[in-house]
Enzyme design. Structure first.
Site, short mmCIF file in Angstrom:
data_model
loop_
_atom_site.label_atom_id
_atom_site.label_comp_id
_atom_site.label_asym_id
_atom_site.label_seq_id
_atom_site.Cartn_x
_atom_site.Cartn_y
_atom_site.Cartn_z
N ARG A 24 0.83 -1.21 0.00
CA ARG A 24 0.00 0.00 0.00
C ARG A 24 0.86 1.26 0.00
O ARG A 24 0.50 2.27 -0.61
CB ARG A 24 -0.96 -0.04 1.21
CG ARG A 24 -2.11 -1.06 0.99
CD ARG A 24 -2.71 -1.50 2.32
NE ARG A 24 -3.91 -2.31 2.18
CZ ARG A 24 -3.93 -3.63 1.96
NH1 ARG A 24 -2.79 -4.30 1.80
NH2 ARG A 24 -5.08 -4.29 1.88
N GLY A 91 -1.58 -11.67 -4.98
CA GLY A 91 -3.01 -11.35 -5.03
C GLY A 91 -3.25 -9.89 -4.66
O GLY A 91 -4.11 -9.22 -5.24
N SER A 163 -12.93 -9.52 2.85
CA SER A 163 -11.64 -9.51 2.16
C SER A 163 -11.12 -8.09 2.07
O SER A 163 -11.77 -7.21 1.50
CB SER A 163 -11.80 -10.11 0.76
OG SER A 163 -10.78 -9.63 -0.10
N GLN A 165 -8.64 -7.19 0.33
CA GLN A 165 -8.27 -6.90 -1.07
C GLN A 165 -9.47 -6.42 -1.86
O GLN A 165 -9.38 -5.48 -2.65
CB GLN A 165 -7.65 -8.13 -1.71
CG GLN A 165 -6.32 -8.50 -1.06
CD GLN A 165 -5.69 -9.75 -1.62
OE1 GLN A 165 -6.25 -10.40 -2.50
NE2 GLN A 165 -4.54 -10.11 -1.09
N ASP A 310 -4.12 -15.42 7.39
CA ASP A 310 -2.83 -15.90 6.87
C ASP A 310 -2.05 -16.70 7.90
O ASP A 310 -1.04 -17.33 7.56
CB ASP A 310 -1.99 -14.72 6.37
CG ASP A 310 -2.67 -14.02 5.19
OD1 ASP A 310 -3.49 -14.66 4.51
OD2 ASP A 310 -2.38 -12.83 4.97
O1 SPQ Z 1 -1.26 -10.99 -1.76
P1 SPQ Z 1 -1.72 -12.38 -1.52
O2 SPQ Z 1 -1.04 -13.33 -2.43
O3 SPQ Z 1 -3.21 -12.54 -1.56
O4 SPQ Z 1 -1.22 -12.75 -0.02
C1 SPQ Z 1 -1.84 -13.33 1.16
C2 SPQ Z 1 -0.67 -14.00 1.96
O5 SPQ Z 1 -0.81 -15.10 2.51
O6 SPQ Z 1 0.39 -13.38 2.04
C3 SPQ Z 1 -2.95 -14.32 0.88
F1 SPQ Z 1 -2.63 -15.33 0.19
O7 SPQ Z 1 -2.32 -12.30 2.05
C4 SPQ Z 1 -3.48 -11.50 1.81
C5 SPQ Z 1 -4.52 -11.81 2.88
O8 SPQ Z 1 -4.89 -13.16 2.88
C6 SPQ Z 1 -3.07 -10.06 1.88
C7 SPQ Z 1 -4.21 -9.12 2.09
C8 SPQ Z 1 -4.00 -7.67 1.89
O9 SPQ Z 1 -2.85 -7.20 1.92
O10 SPQ Z 1 -5.00 -6.96 1.71
C9 SPQ Z 1 -5.45 -9.54 2.51
C10 SPQ Z 1 -5.79 -10.96 2.69
O11 SPQ Z 1 -6.48 -11.44 1.54
P2 SPQ Z 1 -8.07 -11.24 1.36
O12 SPQ Z 1 -8.39 -12.08 0.15
O13 SPQ Z 1 -8.69 -11.78 2.60
O14 SPQ Z 1 -8.34 -9.83 1.12
#
Ligand code: SPQ
Length: 423
Positions: A24, A91, A163, A165, A310
């Site tokens: 971010r 992601g 979520s 994200q 996580d």
């Molecule tokens: O970035 P990525 O690959 O999705 O990473 C993960 C991780 O384990 O490092 C998930 F696989 O973390 C996400 C977390 O699960 C990071 C994140 C964020 O920075 O906003 C939010 C979470 O995902 P989500 O799908 O719940 O929004």
């Protein structure tokens, strides 16, 4: 990577910067007016993918040690990249960037690695289209994503999953929308986006699970200090708890209340875990000390899940050492991470001699069985590799972690840190 059972872990360490906050800091710094100095940045592959995407859109980013300097180009200063943006394994990069790209005056395609191509993008495509975005995915909801210029308007969006994200993608598109944008979460997810956008001058209102952003004229650059990642600290918290004769301190860890579920659960399992030297700020930070103790089973479910999503793989490893049953429910999101983390952990814990069963939305671990070393798969997933390394330190005999280099996604020096504390 070969590991043997440890007789005790000791020391005081720091873990690398928070991955979510590092991403971010680069993204919002790029969209701000002025220079953003970021200290404690995570030099993991995922965050480097974010830097590369913004460089490709004309944002100068300088790296020196753990410090990053982002020369912001303002909300409307991004330039068209000359070929598709590659988000690697990340992601967070893919989904947050979608919200920003939906509002740009140029078309762009985003692609990632094999894991990213399997992760669901329909969850961001749906609300972004409601805002007016012209976004398409392969087979409707997978990467590569193609995004064309469109004018966005504010919406109120009830999120089907908790979520961060998804929430962040909609709020970032809201930076460019005509009118306010509101998201309603089923349960609170990590709130780093809201905190950081406020620090940069955006008007973001939070009322429980309802968050509204008003499109700002500009974002103003501020210096950002990234705390240690609690998701990385979690591996040492569990290692210190389950390996007998251990005392570990992890300094300068982010303890944002939307991320600290791992502390709550380990304490509920009987861990001897103390929080000291708490420092409040844009993101609260503290030192965490753990001493080995006998753990017992617990239940992990409901609104707690997004606060430790996580950390569930390493908590599952902790549960294998604990007396009695641990039940993890409401965690179906684990199936759509870098790997299916439910199947991965059940397979690998079983390989170590644990008694556990996969369920539709989690797993049941009947802990306390003798655990032995084995050759553990990492499923190309950093958190599975590190969770099994922690288990290996507490299991009898020798273990191997296959494809250990995957830890560089979020914690490039992980095995060095383990050695430093006596692993
Ligand atoms: O970035 P990525 O690959 O999705 O990473 C993960 C991780 O384990 O490092 C998930 F696989 O973390 C996400 C977390 O699960 C990071 C994140 C964020 O920075 O906003 C939010 C979470 O995902 P989500 O799908 O719940 O929004």
């Amino acid at each position: 990577m070969k590991l043997t059972a440890s007789a005790g872990l000791h020391g005081s360490i720091t873990v690398p910067g928070d991955k979510s906050i590092s991403h971010r800091a680069v993204m919002f710094g790029a969209l701000a007016d002025g220079d953003t100095h970021i200290s404690g940045f995570l030099m993991g592959e995922d965050c480097l993918s974010t830097i590369e995407c913004f460089r490709r859109m004309g944002v100068p980013v300088e790296i020196s040690g753990q410090e990053v300097l982002v020369h912001g180009v303002g909300l409307h200063g991004l330039k068209a990249p000359d070929s598709p943006l590659y988000t690697g394994n990340s992601g967070t990069t893919t989904r947050l960037l979608s919200g920003i790209l939906a509002a740009q005056p140029f078309p762009v395609t985003m692609t990632g690695d094999a894991s990213i191509e399997k992760r669901p993008m329909g969850r961001i495509i749906t609300p972004l289209r409601q805002m007016g975005a012209a976004i398409d995915g392969r087979d409707g909801s997978f990467c590569p994503l193609t995004i064309r210029p469109a004018a966005l308007h504010g919406i109120t969006y009830e999120m089907p999953v908790a979520s961060a994200q998804l929430k962040s993608a909609v709020l970032l598109a809201g930076l460019y929308a005509d009118g306010p944008t509101t998201v309603i979460e089923p349960a609170p997810s990590r709130d780093h986006t809201e905190r950081m956008l406020r620090a940069l001058g955006a008007q973001v209102e939070s009322d429980g699970c309802r968050i509204t952003i008003h499109a700002p004229q500009t974002l103003q650059a501020v210096d950002l200090a990234v705390p240690g990642d609690i998701s990385s600290a979690a591996f040492f918290l569990v290692a210190g708890a389950v390996v007998p004769n251990s005392t570990l301190t992890i300094r300068d860890v982010g303890i944002n209340p939307t991320r600290d579920g791992v502390i709550e659960v380990l304490r509920a399992m009987g861990a001897d875990l103390t929080i000291s030297n708490v420092r409040e700020g844009a993101e609260p930070v503290a030192d965490l000390t753990v001493r080995s103790s006998r753990l017992h089973g617990t239940e992990i479910k409901g609104a707690l899940i997004p606060r430790l999503i996580d950390e569930l793989p390493v908590l599952a490893a902790a549960a294998a050492f604990a007396e009695g049953e641990t039940v993890i429910r409401d965690a179906q999101e684990l199936k759509v991470k870098e790997s299916n983390r439910i199947t991965a952990m059940v397979n690998e814990l079983t390989r170590a001699g644990a008694d556990c069963t996969e369920t539709a939305d989690g797993m049941i671990i009947r802990g306390g069985k003798p655990l032995h070393g084995a050759a553990f798969e990492s499923y190309h997933d950093h958190r599975i590799a590190m969770s099994m390394a922690v288990l290996a330190l507490g299991a009898a005999g020798e273990s191997e972690i296959l494809n250990p280099e995957v830890v560089s996604i979020s914690y490039p020096g992980f095995f060095d840190s383990l050695r430093m504390i006596g692993g």
